[in-house]
Design a protein around this motif. Structure first.
Motif, PDB file in Angstrom:
ATOM      1  N   MET A 101      30.829-101.823   4.406  1.00  0.00           N
ATOM      2  CA  MET A 101      31.720-102.489   3.465  1.00  0.00           C
ATOM      3  C   MET A 101      31.016-102.542   2.109  1.00  0.00           C
ATOM      4  O   MET A 101      29.900-103.053   2.005  1.00  0.00           O
ATOM      5  N   VAL A 102      31.656-101.997   1.091  1.00  0.00           N
ATOM      6  CA  VAL A 102      31.114-102.027  -0.263  1.00  0.00           C
ATOM      7  C   VAL A 102      31.838-103.140  -1.007  1.00  0.00           C
ATOM      8  O   VAL A 102      33.031-103.038  -1.273  1.00  0.00           O
ATOM      9  N   LEU A 154      28.388-105.401  13.330  1.00  0.00           N
ATOM     10  CA  LEU A 154      28.297-103.948  13.230  1.00  0.00           C
ATOM     11  C   LEU A 154      28.453-103.450  11.801  1.00  0.00           C
ATOM     12  O   LEU A 154      28.135-102.309  11.503  1.00  0.00           O
ATOM     13  N   VAL A 155      28.917-104.298  10.888  1.00  0.00           N
ATOM     14  CA  VAL A 155      29.217-103.889   9.517  1.00  0.00           C
ATOM     15  C   VAL A 155      27.998-104.074   8.620  1.00  0.00           C
ATOM     16  O   VAL A 155      27.406-105.150   8.553  1.00  0.00           O
ATOM     17  N   LYS A 156      27.635-102.991   7.943  1.00  0.00           N
ATOM     18  CA  LYS A 156      26.598-103.067   6.918  1.00  0.00           C
ATOM     19  C   LYS A 156      27.302-103.394   5.601  1.00  0.00           C
ATOM     20  O   LYS A 156      28.301-102.768   5.260  1.00  0.00           O
ATOM     21  N   ILE A 157      26.793-104.382   4.885  1.00  0.00           N
ATOM     22  CA  ILE A 157      27.418-104.814   3.641  1.00  0.00           C
ATOM     23  C   ILE A 157      26.545-104.394   2.462  1.00  0.00           C
ATOM     24  O   ILE A 157      25.355-104.695   2.425  1.00  0.00           O
ATOM     25  N   ILE A 158      27.166-103.681   1.523  1.00  0.00           N
ATOM     26  CA  ILE A 158      26.502-103.307   0.295  1.00  0.00           C
ATOM     27  C   ILE A 158      27.186-104.090  -0.829  1.00  0.00           C
ATOM     28  O   ILE A 158      28.381-103.941  -1.045  1.00  0.00           O
ATOM     29  N   ARG A 159      26.408-104.919  -1.504  1.00  0.00           N
ATOM     30  CA  ARG A 159      26.976-105.742  -2.584  1.00  0.00           C
ATOM     31  C   ARG A 159      26.666-105.099  -3.929  1.00  0.00           C
ATOM     32  O   ARG A 159      25.515-104.802  -4.223  1.00  0.00           O
ATOM     33  N   LEU A 160      27.704-104.911  -4.716  1.00  0.00           N
ATOM     34  CA  LEU A 160      27.536-104.337  -6.045  1.00  0.00           C
ATOM     35  C   LEU A 160      27.507-105.431  -7.094  1.00  0.00           C
ATOM     36  O   LEU A 160      27.986-106.510  -6.901  1.00  0.00           O
TER      37      LEU A 160
END
Length: 66
Positions: free
Chosen positions: A41-42, A60-66
């Motif tokens: 999830m971006v 299971l979700v990898k979170i990328i925070r912008l």
């Protein structure tokens, strides 16, 4: 036949928890080898608690925070 690794990448901006839950539950229930599924999830600088919701309920979700 050898299965391929798949990546599911989706954007989030203050996502509705009901929609996130429905979507991620359907991904979790896919008839596919779990070790071959990558979910990312971006997040586009959400100010709500949607990232925390996903983090706490869908490990299971990898979170990328912008």
């Amino acid at each position: 036949m050898k299965l391929a690794k798949i990546s599911i990448v989706f954007p989030n901006l203050e996502g509705d928890k009901n929609n996130l839950k429905k979507f991620l539950t359907s991904v979790k229930n896919l008839a596919y080898q779990k070790s071959l599924i990558e979910v990312i999830m971006v997040d586009n600088d959400s100010k709500d608690d949607s990232c925390e919701f996903v983090k706490n309920n869908f490990s299971l979700v990898k979170i990328i925070r912008l």
